[in-house]
Design an enzyme around this catalytic site. Structure first.
Site, PDB file in Angstrom:
ATOM      1  N   CYS A   1      -2.078  -3.719   8.074  1.00 20.20           N
ATOM      2  CA  CYS A   1      -1.183  -5.202   7.604  1.00 20.20           C
ATOM      3  C   CYS A   1      -0.067  -6.507   8.455  1.00 20.20           C
ATOM      4  CB  CYS A   1      -0.192  -5.295   5.997  1.00 20.20           C
ATOM      5  SG  CYS A   1      -0.530  -7.127   5.315  1.00 20.20           S
TER       6      CYS A   1
ATOM      7  N   LYS B   1      -5.195  -4.379  -5.360  1.00 21.16           N
ATOM      8  CA  LYS B   1      -3.682  -4.610  -4.632  1.00 21.16           C
ATOM      9  C   LYS B   1      -3.599  -5.586  -5.237  1.00 21.16           C
ATOM     10  CE  LYS B   1      -0.495  -5.055  -1.551  1.00 21.16           C
ATOM     11  NZ  LYS B   1       0.153  -5.008   0.151  1.00 21.16           N
TER      12      LYS B   1
ATOM     13  N   GLU C   1     -13.820  -6.185  -6.779  1.00 21.71           N
ATOM     14  CA  GLU C   1     -12.959  -5.753  -5.841  1.00 21.71           C
ATOM     15  C   GLU C   1     -13.260  -4.988  -4.919  1.00 21.71           C
ATOM     16  OE1 GLU C   1     -11.398  -7.743  -3.056  1.00 21.71           O
ATOM     17  OE2 GLU C   1     -10.376  -9.710  -4.267  1.00 21.71           O
TER      18      GLU C   1
ATOM     19  N   LYS D   1      -3.768  -0.097  -6.569  1.00 20.57           N
ATOM     20  CA  LYS D   1      -2.138  -0.283  -6.419  1.00 20.57           C
ATOM     21  C   LYS D   1      -1.151  -1.141  -7.405  1.00 20.57           C
ATOM     22  CE  LYS D   1       0.414  -1.440  -2.575  1.00 20.57           C
ATOM     23  NZ  LYS D   1       0.970  -1.805  -1.467  1.00 20.57           N
TER      24      LYS D   1
ATOM     25  N   TYR E   1       6.414   8.374  -3.058  1.00 25.36           N
ATOM     26  CA  TYR E   1       7.538   8.601  -2.194  1.00 25.36           C
ATOM     27  C   TYR E   1       7.883   9.634  -2.356  1.00 25.36           C
ATOM     28  CZ  TYR E   1       7.065   3.438  -0.367  1.00 25.36           C
ATOM     29  OH  TYR E   1       5.960   2.839  -0.221  1.00 25.36           O
TER      30      TYR E   1
HETATM   31  C1  PBG Z   1       1.885  -4.567   2.789  1.00 27.31           C
HETATM   32  C2  PBG Z   1       2.174  -3.441   1.461  1.00 27.31           C
HETATM   33  C3  PBG Z   1       3.155  -3.350   0.609  1.00 27.31           C
HETATM   34  C4  PBG Z   1       3.258  -2.244   0.251  1.00 27.31           C
HETATM   35  C5  PBG Z   1       2.068  -1.587   0.631  1.00 27.31           C
HETATM   36  N1  PBG Z   1       1.701  -1.454   2.144  1.00 27.31           N
HETATM   37  C6  PBG Z   1       4.024  -4.635   0.554  1.00 27.31           C
HETATM   38  C7  PBG Z   1       3.738  -6.190  -0.321  1.00 27.31           C
HETATM   39  O1  PBG Z   1       2.138  -6.791  -0.315  1.00 27.31           O
HETATM   40  O2  PBG Z   1       3.695  -6.242  -0.637  1.00 27.31           O
HETATM   41  C8  PBG Z   1       3.807  -2.053  -1.371  1.00 27.31           C
HETATM   42  C9  PBG Z   1       4.180  -0.558  -0.844  1.00 27.31           C
HETATM   43  C10 PBG Z   1       5.856   0.100  -1.684  1.00 27.31           C
HETATM   44  O3  PBG Z   1       5.910  -0.954  -3.006  1.00 27.31           O
HETATM   45  O4  PBG Z   1       5.309   1.182  -1.877  1.00 27.31           O
HETATM   46  N2  PBG Z   1       1.557  -4.456   3.738  1.00 27.31           N
END
Ligand code: PBG
Length: 332
Positions: free
Chosen positions: A126, A201, A239, A254, A319
């Site tokens: 990302c 997501k 998706e 997610k 986590y």
């Molecule tokens: C984007 C990304 C995010 C998370 C994982 N990859 C953040 C976002 O979309 O703002 C969030 C993961 C989490 O909240 O534990 N690279």
């Protein structure tokens, strides 16, 4: 069946199978093994640094040289997979740290593979951690330019694969990002690398603590023009279907807990492995309540992960990975 006063009573009594731990274990339908869990790791610049993330008690940012000690602990607990996020000191408009061959994540991956070659190394792909504006793609004229972002995501994925990632996980929610990455990996003769799409997501408020950890809060606007609208489940399945068609080997939902219906529907519809991301907000809520002694932290965390697994996820990114893995090892 027996009859009693004209009423039919079933002979089946549900409590028979709950009488002892041995019986309960015998009929248990769902279990979690440490090898199902993926631990997220934040990697930062510098030397000799293990820096706590304030909003996520128990989670740290590690400089590359301090990764081995954490990897050691994880593998002792039985957690065999990690997903890496870079937290660079310097950011720019184009997120160039994301696809710099000498950037944080390539360096972290090389260290990881040198130190623990058997660990499954997943690299998040990302731009948001690397852009000065905090958006996941290139900003042109105030909007996020989908197609201009694709080659940059593809470059990042190829660099991570080259540095040793077993799997790349695009999370930018740009349309056709999986296709762009799949094609670039093939052209770079790395077709064997796994792609895990962050397919469904959502534009979620549960990411708050992560954005503190990664310093990736958008400087203007929000992510709702590229991440999914939380009310939509059919669209989430679409998706995932598209990502599988584009060459994703694993699809993800997610966050996890508020989206268990989508995990369950995806399980029924697709044969591909399904991953669920138990995100930062889901973690920090449990930690905060436990710090107030309002809940039993490990028991609640385990029950949440069980729910995610029971809904149909094969893989859980959490986590809590090390903590729950250690606890599972004690239970046995
Ligand atoms: C984007 C990304 C995010 C998370 C994982 N990859 C953040 C976002 O979309 O703002 C969030 C993961 C989490 O909240 O534990 N690279």
């Amino acid at each position: 069946m027996v009859e009693e006063g004209g009423r039919i009573l079933r002979e089946r009594r549900m409590r028979r199978l709950r009488g002892s731990e041995g019986i309960r274990a015998l009929v248990r339908e769902t279990s979690i093994h440490p090898s199902n869990l993926v631990a997220p790791i934040f990697v930062r610049d510098g030397i000799g640094i293990v820096e706590p993330v304030e909003a996520m008690p128990g989670v740290n940012r590690y400089s590359v040289d301090r990764l081995p000690e954490y990897l050691e602990r994880l593998s002792e607990s039985g957690v065999a997979s990690v997903i890496l996020f870079g937290v660079p000191g310097l950011k720019d408009e184009r997120g160039s740290g994301a696809y710099d061959p000498a950037g944080l994540i390539p360096r972290a991956l090389r260290k990881l593979k040198e130190h623990s070659p058997r660990t499954v190394a997943i690299a998040d792909v990302c731009l948001c951690e690397y852009t000065s504006h905090g958006h996941c793609g290139l900003v042109q004229g105030g909007t996020i330019d989908n197609d201009a972002t694709l080659p940059l995501l593809a470059r990042a994925a190829v660099e991570y694969a080259r540095a040793g990632a077993d799997m790349v996980a695009p999370s930018a929610m740009m349309d056709r990002q999986v296709l762009a990455i799949r094609s670039a990996l093939r052209e770079a003769s790395m077709d064997e690398k796994i792609v895990m799409g962050y397919s469904a997501k959502f534009a979620s408020s549960f990411y708050g603590p992560f954005r503190e950890a990664a310093g990736s809060r958008p400087a203007f606007g929000d992510r709702r023009s590229y991440q999914m609208d939380p009310p939509n489940a059919n669209e989430a399945l679409e998706e995932m279907a598209q990502d599988i068609e584009e060459g994703a080997d694993i699809v993800m939902v997610k966050p996890a807990l508020a989206y268990l219906d989508i995990i369950s529907r995806a399980r029924a519809r697709f044969d591909a492995p399904i991953a669920a991301y138990n995100v930062s907000g889901e973690y920090s809520m449990v930690k905060a309540a436990a710090m107030n002694q309002w809940i039993d932290e490990t028991a609640v965390a385990y029950e949440m992960l069980l729910g995610i697994k029971r809904a149909g996820a094969n893989i859980i990114i959490t986590y809590f990975a090390e903590q729950i893995a250690k606890w599972l090892n004690r239970e046995r």
